[in-house]
Design an enzyme around this catalytic site. Sequence first.
Site, PDB file in Angstrom:
ATOM      1  N   GLN A 148      -0.194  -3.051  -4.932  1.00 14.98           N
ATOM      2  CA  GLN A 148       0.093  -4.279  -4.210  1.00 14.98           C
ATOM      3  C   GLN A 148      -0.445  -5.471  -4.986  1.00 14.98           C
ATOM      4  OE1 GLN A 148      -1.654  -2.794  -0.617  1.00 14.98           O
ATOM      5  NE2 GLN A 148      -3.510  -4.052  -0.819  1.00 14.98           N
TER       6      GLN A 148
ATOM      7  N   ASP B 287      14.385  -1.449 -16.578  1.00 16.36           N
ATOM      8  CA  ASP B 287      14.340  -1.522 -15.125  1.00 16.36           C
ATOM      9  C   ASP B 287      14.796  -2.902 -14.643  1.00 16.36           C
ATOM     10  OD1 ASP B 287      13.892  -0.650 -12.551  1.00 16.36           O
ATOM     11  OD2 ASP B 287      11.747  -1.083 -12.573  1.00 16.36           O
TER      12      ASP B 287
END
Length: 769
Positions: A234, A379
């Site tokens: 996070q 990605d």
Amino acid sequence: IAQALVVNQVRLLRKRRANKRMDTLMMAVETRPKKSSSASVMSNQIRDMRQKMEEDEETSLMMQALRGQNMNDDDRQGEGISMQLIEMATMKDSELPMRYDPQALKDYFNKRPGAVAKRITQIGSTSFGLLLGLFQDFISGNVEKAQVKRAAELRKVLVSLGPFFIKLGQALSIRPDVLSPRAMTELQQLCDKVPSFDSEIAFAYIQNELGIDDISQVFSAITPEPVAAASLGQVYRAVLKNSGETVAVKVQRPFVLETVSLDLFLIRALGETLRTLGLAERFDIVELLDEFATRFYDELDYVIECQNGERVLREMQKLPNVKIPKNYPQLTTRRVHVAEWVEGEKLSQSKAADVSELVELGVVTYLTQLLDTGFFHADPHPGNMLRTNDGQLCILDFGLMTVITEDQKFGMIEAIAHLIHRDYERIGEDFVKLDFIPPNVDTRPIVPALGRVFDAALQGGGAKSINFNELAADLAEITFSFPFRIPPYFALVIRAIGVLEGIALVANKDFAIVDESYPWIARKLLTDPSPRMREALRYMVYGNSKRFDADRLVDMLQALERFQNVKEITSRHDDIHPGNLAPRALPGGSTSTALSNAIVPLQTIPQQSDSASAREALKFFFGKDGVLFRDFLLDEVVASLDAAARSAYRPSGNSRVDEFLRKLAPELDDDDRTSLSNAGILYQFFLDSRRGPTLSGVQRAGQSLGINPQTIRTLAPLLLEHRAELRLFSAQIFAKLAEKQIGRTLGAFVDVIAPLPPSPRNLPGTATS
């Protein structure tokens, strides 16, 4: 073409059927002469083929999946979703492998049967409902009808089981050789966003990893709660105490490495069992897992991500519109990553007027990585591309990268050259070089099927002329008869290029990746000094016929001009900074900033004036980048000048003199006439003359070159600027012409002074049999 191969391979592998070809049509295809084509023609043909393929609903779904058009870039996960991890007792990091090592993982978890049993129980209980449903579908014969429902259930199961299964699902969502199109579409709805973990734990991690007693020693401010949370970690927004810079602090989720390592151990054990039972001929779990796991371990090491980001930042400095966040390696460890905070909005969600330009810039950026630097961001989902507040394209998250080797880059360029020339035997060899087919396989039997596939696809006549089922049948022959597979690195390339193509097609339905990539290929061929690229350039221009093709060379030079235009536009804006971002008008009345226009889409580059075109072509020819090209073209220039001079010969009326002079100026043959024709094409391109030189125009070269005065005035400064190179090139031409003429002259004098004796059979009185 790669997409077509993948789509058809999977479509037929799954259904196990292929339509029969109509004999009359195939006879026409087989008897059609092979014709090479230019990149622009091939681009139109591939665009037609894509349009025809997408008329089929299932194939359209698969193409959408390959382009990532169904990817979930939501900021939050759906309600009621939780993620299960294995909390193991505290152990020394040295015991748990920090890099993917199957044997080390086996040794580690064989000593921890309790953790293994607990994870197996988690996986079994979480997926039991899905497995039961699949069994019922199989019994009732509703497998295909229920696949969308089961894929949605699978998506929820994967999220619940944690990072490894989420990443595995995302990887499978772009593998049509594993899943059906509808299952791929559903899996692309996987959201990597999950509930955050306790910030106290996160702050303790930061203190422990950075070796500090309190966060305030490094950060003057930090958000009390994360601004984003994903399966691996996070992110907090913070301000550096020593510099006042705003940064993003990413903290890895506890027990992620342990849980991922255990999952890898279990799935690999399953794959080894299937391999032992002979159930992994087409789909080898172990091979795929090993490639996937190595990259996954890199994603779990934030030090590697930081190093990747620093390298990309260095390599992308040539593109000033592209924003790569600054990394802070002194504040980065395996579990904590600190990088520059960038203000902006997701490119896929932006409504700004310059979004289409930034999408095109994204294509430029990724092609630069693929064909130039060789360090490829693998990605590029919509969440990793932002439009910054000052109009730049920002690329984020460099955990997943792939290295494109020189051999692979050369192989792709060579394959394009072979495709343009329709040299199917060499395309078969390219499949081996690019690792689509194992090296010990004889690809000669594949050539007829390849010929039918590509001839049918590239025959022209628009989309209506392409019979998709015919293509599918021939591709089935290729994929069933040979151990054809998608190499892992190419799966990532297909994914990245496919996603960018999908975004670009939204802004421009006529977008074609060939149009965008060919300028890079042309530059590589015309300027790369390596022997392999020199040979590829020679093949591109000469093909198998060994005959110089000026049209194809001009095609490459025009593509190079487009690349040079982009490069010049980029260099003009090297001094751009946020302080001078004044709005400026764009075609169509929209506005953007100077920075967002530093690079423009290739197809929007304005056409140059006649004089500018002539100047740009010759600037390259005589510039430092044109050294290889001048060497390459020298023999052709000499051949055409020699042919032009000989074509000016007129008989004198004296047979003895004419016989001698004809030895000095032999009559033109087909090769000579081809050289003159090529000279006319190059003459018109380089000098931009309104009237191309005919053969008679070349014959009058001594009187008039056919160059208009304006062109001469335009070229004069350029020729003066490069007079040293011009003088050297002229000397080389003169030397070669002199060498050629001296040889003829000596031969002529030898014939006069010491003529060959008549053949014995022609002597008087000689009997003949």
